[in-house]
Design a protein around this motif. Structure first.
Motif, PDB file in Angstrom:
ATOM      1  N   SER A 139      -9.377 101.180   2.875  1.00  0.00           N
ATOM      2  CA  SER A 139      -9.736  99.804   2.539  1.00  0.00           C
ATOM      3  C   SER A 139     -11.253  99.689   2.548  1.00  0.00           C
ATOM      4  O   SER A 139     -11.908 100.211   3.450  1.00  0.00           O
ATOM      5  N   VAL A 157      -9.739  90.346   8.903  1.00  0.00           N
ATOM      6  CA  VAL A 157      -9.206  89.213   8.137  1.00  0.00           C
ATOM      7  C   VAL A 157      -8.950  89.605   6.683  1.00  0.00           C
ATOM      8  O   VAL A 157      -7.889  89.306   6.121  1.00  0.00           O
ATOM      9  N   GLN A 158      -9.907  90.307   6.072  1.00  0.00           N
ATOM     10  CA  GLN A 158      -9.813  90.622   4.657  1.00  0.00           C
ATOM     11  C   GLN A 158      -8.820  91.732   4.338  1.00  0.00           C
ATOM     12  O   GLN A 158      -8.035  91.615   3.389  1.00  0.00           O
ATOM     13  N   SER A 159      -8.858  92.813   5.112  1.00  0.00           N
ATOM     14  CA  SER A 159      -8.041  93.982   4.778  1.00  0.00           C
ATOM     15  C   SER A 159      -6.742  94.057   5.576  1.00  0.00           C
ATOM     16  O   SER A 159      -5.685  94.351   5.027  1.00  0.00           O
ATOM     17  N   GLU A 160      -6.823  93.803   6.868  1.00  0.00           N
ATOM     18  CA  GLU A 160      -5.612  93.857   7.692  1.00  0.00           C
ATOM     19  C   GLU A 160      -4.835  92.540   7.632  1.00  0.00           C
ATOM     20  O   GLU A 160      -3.652  92.505   7.944  1.00  0.00           O
ATOM     21  N   GLN A 161      -5.522  91.467   7.239  1.00  0.00           N
ATOM     22  CA  GLN A 161      -4.915  90.136   7.135  1.00  0.00           C
ATOM     23  C   GLN A 161      -4.240  89.738   8.448  1.00  0.00           C
ATOM     24  O   GLN A 161      -3.114  89.242   8.471  1.00  0.00           O
ATOM     25  N   VAL A 162      -4.960  89.988   9.532  1.00  0.00           N
ATOM     26  CA  VAL A 162      -4.465  89.665  10.869  1.00  0.00           C
ATOM     27  C   VAL A 162      -5.497  88.796  11.573  1.00  0.00           C
ATOM     28  O   VAL A 162      -6.678  89.158  11.637  1.00  0.00           O
ATOM     29  N   GLN A 187      -5.256  90.948  18.694  1.00  0.00           N
ATOM     30  CA  GLN A 187      -4.606  90.748  17.408  1.00  0.00           C
ATOM     31  C   GLN A 187      -3.366  89.877  17.557  1.00  0.00           C
ATOM     32  O   GLN A 187      -2.554  90.072  18.455  1.00  0.00           O
ATOM     33  N   GLU A 194      -1.205  79.690  15.031  1.00  0.00           N
ATOM     34  CA  GLU A 194      -2.648  79.838  14.898  1.00  0.00           C
ATOM     35  C   GLU A 194      -3.412  79.240  16.074  1.00  0.00           C
ATOM     36  O   GLU A 194      -4.522  79.672  16.383  1.00  0.00           O
TER      37      GLU A 194
END
Length: 302
Positions: A139, A157-162, A187, A194
């Protein structure tokens, strides 16, 4: 040199935990000796010690999610004077890494200069080498700050979306050696809403630097507990971590054997000293061994 029981208790280690209701997980790592070893092996400047130290720490935190000897590589490459940084870690706690330009420093007398200018604008690439997968998963995102911490948080946030909370810290002594180094990664798990992560992100943002905890005699267990307040967590696992490279003279000889016969001919007549980029170790391939490799390559042409 032997160390006392008390000193052994505070060795570099990683601890993993999970919230008792299963809403988030946390990894905390102490990397003081790891970063000092990298500094000594590569002759790192103060700038590189901090930036590479953070990158090594981040790689270990990400590797804590892998299995066995699966490994992860973090590369930050920009237009700043550092060029690029590479750190690699695996689940068993082996960490290694290097800087393209290990001795460069910034001129902090200039206005608006920040540590992120060392790397500058560029790309952050994370590669995972996993079992049963022929090619690494890779990524790549744009570097946002160049300070490693902001960039790793952005990557999650961008690649793992966690939803996550990242903390990386390297403090130095007056003589430039590493005082303390470490970090943590929290994580979100699927069961969490949220609001839980927002509470944790606020807690981590207001938390004292990891180096302060360590300097005050607190260990990774206390850091984990403080970072997760007000939520209780239980320990899942802990392991030692250390700067370790699996390079060897045999591996360098195998690499030489892949060269063409024409290239190998130019190496005949003298010993060859090779230096591992990752750890700075020197390996010597003798004249006799070079001759044997050349002859073997020659035989393959017939």
């Amino acid at each position: 040199m032997s160390i006392s029981k008390e000193e052994f208790k505070f060795n570099d280690r990683l601890i993993k935990g999970i919230e008792t209701k299963g809403r988030f997980k946390i990894s905390v790592v102490k990397t003081t000796d790891v970063v000092q070893t990298a500094k000594d092996n590569h002759g790192l400047s103060l700038l590189n010690t901090v930036l590479l130290g953070r990158t090594l720490t981040a790689a270990m935190l990400l590797a804590s999610e892998l299995k066995g000897e699966e490994r992860i590589k973090v590369q930050m490459e920009g237009n700043g004077p550092v060029g690029f940084l590479i750190a690699e870690a695996n689940r068993v706690g082996e960490i290694r890494g290097y800087s393209q330009n290990p001795t460069v420093e910034l001129d902090y007398s200039q206005p608006d200069v920040s540590i992120g200018d060392g790397i500058g604008l560029g790309l952050l690439t994370v590669s995972k080498t996993l079992y049963n997968e022929a090619e690494p998963r890779t990524s790549t995102i744009e570097i946002v700050e160049g300070d490693v911490l902001s960039d790793m948080a952005h990557y999650m946030v961008q690649s793992e979306q966690v939803l996550s909370a990242f903390l990386l810290d390297v403090s130095l002594k007056d003589n430039g050696d590493v005082n303390q180094a470490g970090g943590l990664l929290i994580q979100r798990l699927p069961e969490a809403d949220e609001s839980v992560m927002k509470t944790l992100q606020t807690t981590v943002k207001e938390l004292s630097p990891v180096s302060n905890f360590l300097e005050d005699g607190h260990y990774i267990d206390a850091i984990m507990e403080e970072a997760c307040k007000p939520f209780p967590v239980k320990e899942l696992d802990r392991q030692p971590v250390h700067f370790f490279c699996r390079c060897s003279t045999d591996k360098f000889k195998n690499a030489l054997s892949l060269l063409s016969y024409e290239d190998l001919k130019e190496l005949k007549g003298e010993d060859q000293e090779m230096v591992c980029h990752y750890c700075g170790s020197k390996h010597t391939v003798s004249e006799e061994e070079i001759y044997s490799i050349v002859e073997s390559a020659k035989a393959k042409l017939n």
